[in-house]
Every structure is written in structure tokens, then in C-alpha cells.
Design an enzyme around this catalytic site. Structure first.
Site, PDB file in Angstrom:
ATOM      1  N   CYS A  24       0.994  -1.270  -0.454  1.00 42.88           N
ATOM      2  CA  CYS A  24       0.075  -0.059   0.154  1.00 42.88           C
ATOM      3  C   CYS A  24       1.262   1.365   0.201  1.00 42.88           C
ATOM      4  O   CYS A  24       1.511   1.469  -0.726  1.00 42.88           O
ATOM      5  CB  CYS A  24      -1.227   0.001   1.040  1.00 42.88           C
ATOM      6  SG  CYS A  24      -2.684   0.982   0.566  1.00 42.88           S
ATOM      7  N   GLU A  33      -1.926  -8.813   3.238  1.00 44.48           N
ATOM      8  CA  GLU A  33      -2.195  -9.672   4.521  1.00 44.48           C
ATOM      9  C   GLU A  33      -3.265  -9.739   4.813  1.00 44.48           C
ATOM     10  O   GLU A  33      -3.185 -11.053   5.625  1.00 44.48           O
ATOM     11  CB  GLU A  33      -1.043  -8.259   5.594  1.00 44.48           C
ATOM     12  CG  GLU A  33      -1.885  -7.287   5.802  1.00 44.48           C
ATOM     13  CD  GLU A  33      -1.906  -5.928   4.863  1.00 44.48           C
ATOM     14  OE1 GLU A  33      -1.414  -6.812   3.969  1.00 44.48           O
ATOM     15  OE2 GLU A  33      -2.056  -5.186   5.514  1.00 44.48           O
ATOM     16  N   HIS A  86      -4.037  -4.576   0.068  1.00 51.47           N
ATOM     17  CA  HIS A  86      -3.557  -5.434   1.530  1.00 51.47           C
ATOM     18  C   HIS A  86      -3.223  -6.697   1.351  1.00 51.47           C
ATOM     19  O   HIS A  86      -4.340  -7.351   1.673  1.00 51.47           O
ATOM     20  CB  HIS A  86      -4.000  -4.492   2.228  1.00 51.47           C
ATOM     21  CG  HIS A  86      -4.580  -3.592   2.625  1.00 51.47           C
ATOM     22  ND1 HIS A  86      -3.147  -2.787   3.843  1.00 51.47           N
ATOM     23  CD2 HIS A  86      -4.292  -2.193   2.306  1.00 51.47           C
ATOM     24  CE1 HIS A  86      -3.072  -1.725   3.994  1.00 51.47           C
ATOM     25  NE2 HIS A  86      -3.731  -1.471   3.155  1.00 51.47           N
TER      26      HIS A  86
HETATM   27  N1  GLN Z   1      -2.273   6.342   2.695  1.00 49.97           N
HETATM   28  C1  GLN Z   1      -1.870   6.134   2.066  1.00 49.97           C
HETATM   29  C2  GLN Z   1      -3.597   6.082   1.564  1.00 49.97           C
HETATM   30  O1  GLN Z   1      -4.110   6.575   1.584  1.00 49.97           O
HETATM   31  C3  GLN Z   1      -1.985   3.789   2.191  1.00 49.97           C
HETATM   32  C4  GLN Z   1      -2.605   3.870   2.531  1.00 49.97           C
HETATM   33  C5  GLN Z   1      -2.390   3.181   3.289  1.00 49.97           C
HETATM   34  O2  GLN Z   1      -0.885   2.320   3.416  1.00 49.97           O
HETATM   35  N2  GLN Z   1      -3.254   1.499   3.568  1.00 49.97           N
HETATM   36  O3  GLN Z   1      -3.204   5.369  -0.464  1.00 49.97           O
END
Ligand code: GLN
Length: 538
Positions: free
Chosen positions: A385, A513, A511
Site C-alpha cells: 500500500c 496480509e 493489502h
Molecule cells: N496513505 C495511503 C493512501 O491513503 C496508503 C494507505 C495504506 O497504506 N493503507 O493511499
């Protein structure tokens, strides 16, 4: 409520952090092994509608389900132990209950009545207790009540549990109370008094627990068990010892040894639908405990002083490590401590580097330095992410020489917004539940590392972010060797970035995970560990 569905409620006493989630998940695993369909839900006493707006330092990671619910991290344990997916209905907070009731009140649905905690709030709680059971899919619904018995804020939940007994009938209803038996080393004695008190509090609220699960650092001698049974009004063989375990994944087998599943089945008049089969679980544990190799992986993030902030990532390494019989030593490193002049000493012992998800500017430049180090030194790199976004920004700055490249999250006025807001995110002002959340499809490029890991080209993974790779820079970035190997088939949004001419450099916008389970390790984690093993050999 489903007429044949059995409901198990788990309350906690004496202190928080006793691991109700792990006990619930372990019991669920044992009942699954006996052929029952099981789901677990968590009721949290706080007033936030969901944990999405909470800082991870409050309650640890925010776990995301397929349907895009932002939930308590215990739902992660449920999925990891049971191998079944959960949804918004599996996590309810006091805030959501009140929100529902107040919305109904504004619509005039209470027909002029005074709206009160009893019966309106408790009715709403019970409606939610029974919702999953009514789908007709589950033989058993386990409900974990967050917090501790005696807390002011969990009182309506406890009252609703009391009432539920009368809705459900005694053979469809069971309460397990998880408690602590402290050991006083000076007196060399296990003490039952705190448990007696917490059960008394339950009794005052009209609830007689059926089973006591007693967390303890020492075996409970027969006389201690007898005392607990006598004072807490439970059957002697319903006093279950829960010794501290080496790994949370040992707990299902420990609970089996203590016959927790049998005691539950007797009270609920259940007979096994199939033979107890925990072979695959034992297999997983066997590999987990007998690694043939080891690697050190750095997790670079900004919430490292509370490892629960990265719960699902840490557990994913446990699952994937077991799959390749490798012990993963995970070093949590604060990105705020990584600078231009010290990155070498901070990172040089790592066989693989993971840059974690996150929000905001703090520690951002340390993450950039980390990615640069991994890219230039050909250290296996996994960006999740924000980790992927950092990889893109680092590449734009240091390879494409767009020195001011950034994400508009960090610098709204940047000349080179290689990461920016999606069009439909630009007008959103409300914070809660407004990110791109939940499961989305992703098509993988044939021959990519990702396609190789998954063994197919169509996948679904879960999301929780606002910002995206800016496709206006795609050609420039790809021409220089950072390739979009995963894309959303409907929107063209970039989901995966891989670096050419690097042993393993993969950034994912989703994600991975959240979908790793003990019995189904996440393929990207498996391949990342493999790459770290190969790197170490070199
Ligand atoms: N802050 C980033 C976004 O909002 C990544 C978010 C995250 O890593 N879950 O896109």
C-alpha cells in the site's frame, strides 16, 4: 434467530488482553473440525462507528473484510484460524448500535415512545447478535463481547446476553467467561479471588457462566479448580485451564486437550458431524516449529512501537514462513530513525525489506531511503500500500530524476504527483468509511513475479487507501523499468509494480496480509521469503 443455531457468548473478566479473540478462534477451529459450520462476531463497547478512524496505537491494526468493513483486529484472528471470511456483520460497536437506534428514532419508527437503553438499545444489540445466525448458514455463532465485565460501557451488551438466554433457550445458549488466575510468586500461590469477583459481577447482571476458561502461567491444581467451581457456581469439569502458550496457533490443540469443545457440545446438545480432523493444523504447527532455515526481514513503518499495528503482516510471515519451513526473524524498524547518513547500518543485516502501509508524512523520507537501498543493492523488497507508493516516488525521484515527485497526500502542491487522489475521492470530506475499501479484482501480467507467485492471472485482494498511482506517468515509469504487472480490469488502476532486473522487487497497492491464513499462506509472502532465503545464500 436461526431456530437450530447455537449461540456461544464469550465474556472477559479481571483484566483485558487475556486473548478472548484467540480463545474464540480456537474454539471455532475445534468445532469446525467436528464438522460444524461456525462464524465468530465481535461486539466492541466503544462509541466509534467502526475502528477505521482510530489511530493504530489505540486498538492495533484496523482489519478489512472482503465487503470493505473496517473492523477490529480480532476478526483477523477469526479468519486466520477458521479459514472463512467475515463481513461487516461480524463486528458491531456501541457507536453503530446507537447510530442505528437514533436513525430509527429520527424516522419516527418508535411511534412516539420514549427511546431507552432497555429495551431499544438492547433490542438492537440482540437483532445484531442473531443476524448471522438467521442467514441459515451456521450451526454455531460465537460472539465475543469486547472489554471487561464490570465496565460501564459494556453493560448494555451484558444485559442483552442475559436476555438472549430467554430468546434462545438453555440448550442453544452458552456463556464462556475468560478470566485470569494470577500467581503470587512471594506466596507461591495461584489466586482465585479476582475470578470469584468477576463471576460475581456477571451473576449480579443475571448471567451464570457455563464454562470458565482460566488463563494461567502455572497448571491449576485440583484444589484450585474445585474452589473455582464451588465459588463460581460452575461444574468442576467446566473449569478449563488455559496455560500460556508458545504460539497462539498452539491454543486450539491446548483447548482440545482440555476438552473445551466437548464441554461446549455437551451443554449445547451437539453431536459431532464428522470425525475430529486437525491433521492439517498439526501439519502447519509441525512446520512452524521445525524450521530448516532462517532469514531476517525488516518491517519498516511508523507504528513499530506497537506490533499489533502490523498484526496481519506479522501473522502472514508466520504462515508463509511455516509453508517454506523457514523461521522469519522480523525486525520492526521505525522509518523516522532512517536517514541519509545511517541507512546502511540500519538496513545492512536484512535479507529482505518490507515497507509497511501507513498514512501521513511522518517517517516518509526514511521510507524513501529504505526503498532506494533495497533497489540499488538488489535486496528483496516488498511494498504494501503506502509501501508501493513510496517505491514509485523513489523511482520517479532517483531514476527518472523528477526530484520533486511525491504523493499529493504528502505534498498537495507537488509538480509531479506520481501518486494522487482518485477523481471520486476528491470531493469527499467525511473521514470514516470513505477510502477505497474491500475486495477488488486484479489482472496479472503473464510472466510477472506476481503471476508466478499466485499461479494464475486473475486475483482478488482487499484494499484500504485513498491515493493511487497516477497513470499519466505510466509510460515514463515503465520505459525506465518499473512495470505495472497488476491492474484493475474495470478501472485500469495500477495494483502491482515490479522492478525489472532485480531479484524480487514487488509493490502492491492492496493489502495481501488480510487474506493470509494458517492453512492458506499468502503467495506473495511465500515468494518474498523465498527471495530473502536466496539473497541470504548469496
Ligand atoms: N496513505 C495511503 C493512501 O491513503 C496508503 C494507505 C495504506 O497504506 N493503507 O493511499
Amino acid at each position: 434467530m436461526g431456530s437450530s443455531t447455537k449461540y456461544i457468548f464469550i465474556t472477559g473478566g479481571v483484566t483485558s488482553s487475556l486473548g478472548k479473540g484467540i480463545i474464540a478462534a480456537s474454539l471455532g477451529r475445534l468445532l469446525l473440525a467436528r464438522g460444524f459450520s461456525v462464524t465468530i462476531q465481535k461486539f466492541d463497547p466503544y462509541l466509534n462507528i467502526d475502528p477505521g478512524t482510530l489511530n493504530p496505537y489505540e486498538h492495533g491494526e484496523c482489519y478489512v473484510t472482503d465487503d470493505g468493513a473496517e473492523t477490529d483486529l480480532d476478526l483477523g484472528h477469526y479468519e486466520r484460524f477458521l479459514n472463512v471470511t467475515t463481513s461487516q456483520s461480524n463486528n458491531i460497536t456501541t457507536g453503530r448500535i446507537y447510530n442505528n437506534v437514533i436513525t430509527k428514532e429520527r424516522k419516527g419508527e418508535f411511534l412516539g415512545k420514549t427511546v431507552q437503553v432497555i429495551p431499544h438499545i438492547t433490542d438492537e444489540i440482540k437483532t445484531n447478535f442473531y443476524k448471522l445466525g438467521e442467514e441459515g448458514k451456521y450451526d454455531v455463532v460465537i460472539t465475543e463481547i469486547g472489554g471487561c465485565v464490570g465496565d460501564i460501557e459494556s453493560l448494555p451488551f451484558i444485559e442483552a446476553v442475559r436476555q438472549a438466554r430467554w430468546d434462545l433457550g438453555p440448550s442453544n445458549f452458552l456463556v464462556i467467561h475468560l478470566t485470569l488466575i494470577p500467581y503470587l510468586s512471594a506466596a507461591k500461590e495461584l489466586k482465585t479471588k479476582p475470578t470469584q469477583h468477576s463471576v460475581k459481577q456477571l451473576l449480579e447482571a443475571g448471567i451464570q457462566p457455563d464454562i470458565l476458561v482460566c488463563r494461567t502461567e502455572h497448571h491449576l491444581p485440583a484444589d484450585v479448580k474445585k474452589k473455582l467451581a464451588l465459588f463460581c457456581n460452575v461444574q468442576l469439569n467446566n473449569v478449563i485451564e488455559a496455560m500460556d502458550a508458545e504460539s497462539i496457533y498452539d491454543v486450539p490443540l491446548l483447548m482440545k486437550k482440555e476438552k473445551l469443545d466437548e464441554r461446549v457440545m455437551t451443554k449445547l446438545k451437539l453431536t459431532s458431524k464428522s470425525n475430529t480432523d486437525l491433521e492439517n493444523w498439526k501439519d502447519f504447527l509441525g512446520k512452524l516449529k521445525n524450521p530448516t532455515q532462517e532469514v531476517t526481514i525488516g518491517l519498516i513503518g511508523k507504528y513499530v512501537s506497537l506490533p499489533d499495528s502490523y498484526k496481519s503482516i506479522i501473522e502472514s510471515f508466520t504462515h508463509a514462513g511455516a509453508a517454506v519451513e523457514c523461521k522469519v526473524h522480523l525486525k520492526l524498524i521505525s522509518s523516522e530513525e532512517i536517514h541519509m547518513d545511517n541507512f546502511e547500518s540500519k538496513l545492512n543485516e536484512l535479507d529482505g525489506i518490507l515497507v509497511a502501509p501507513g498514512f501521513g508524512e511522518r517517517g516518509f523520507e526514511g521510507k524513501i531511503e529504505t526503498v532506494r537501498y533495497a533497489r540499488e543493492n538488489k535486496i528483496p523488497f516488498f511494498g504494501i500500500c503506502l509501501g508501493m507508493q513510496v517505491a514509485v516516488i523513489e523511482f520517479a525521484r532517483n531514476v527518472l530524476h523528477l526530484e520533486t515527485a511525491n504523493s499529493t497526500e504528502m505534498d498537495p502542491k507537488t509538480v509531479h504527483p506520481v501518486i494522487g487522489l482518485m477523481e471520486n475521492q476528491k470531493k469527499i470530506v467525511q473521514m470514516g468509511g470513505t477510502m477505497r475499501l474491500g475486495s477488488y479484482a486484479c489482472d496479472l501480467k503473464k510472466g510477472s513475479k506476481a503471476a508466478h507467485a499466485y499461479g494464475r492471472t486473475k486475483i482478488q485482494e482487499r484494499h484500504r487507501h485513498r491515493y493511487e498511482f497516477n497513470n499519466e506517468y505510466l509510460k515514463q515509469v515503465e520505459d525506465a523499468g518499473l512495470i505495472a504487472t497488476g491492474k484493475n480490469p474495470d478501472t485500469g488502476l495500477v495494483e502491482i509494480m515490479e522492478l525489472k532486473n532485480h531479484p524480487w522487487f514487488v509493490g502492491v497497492q492492496f493489502h495481501p496480509e488480510y487474506k493470509s491464513t494458517a492453512l492458506n499462506p499468502q503467495p506473495l509472502f511465500v515468494k518474498f521469503i523465498q527471495a530473502a532465503i536466496d539473497n541470504k545464500k548469496k
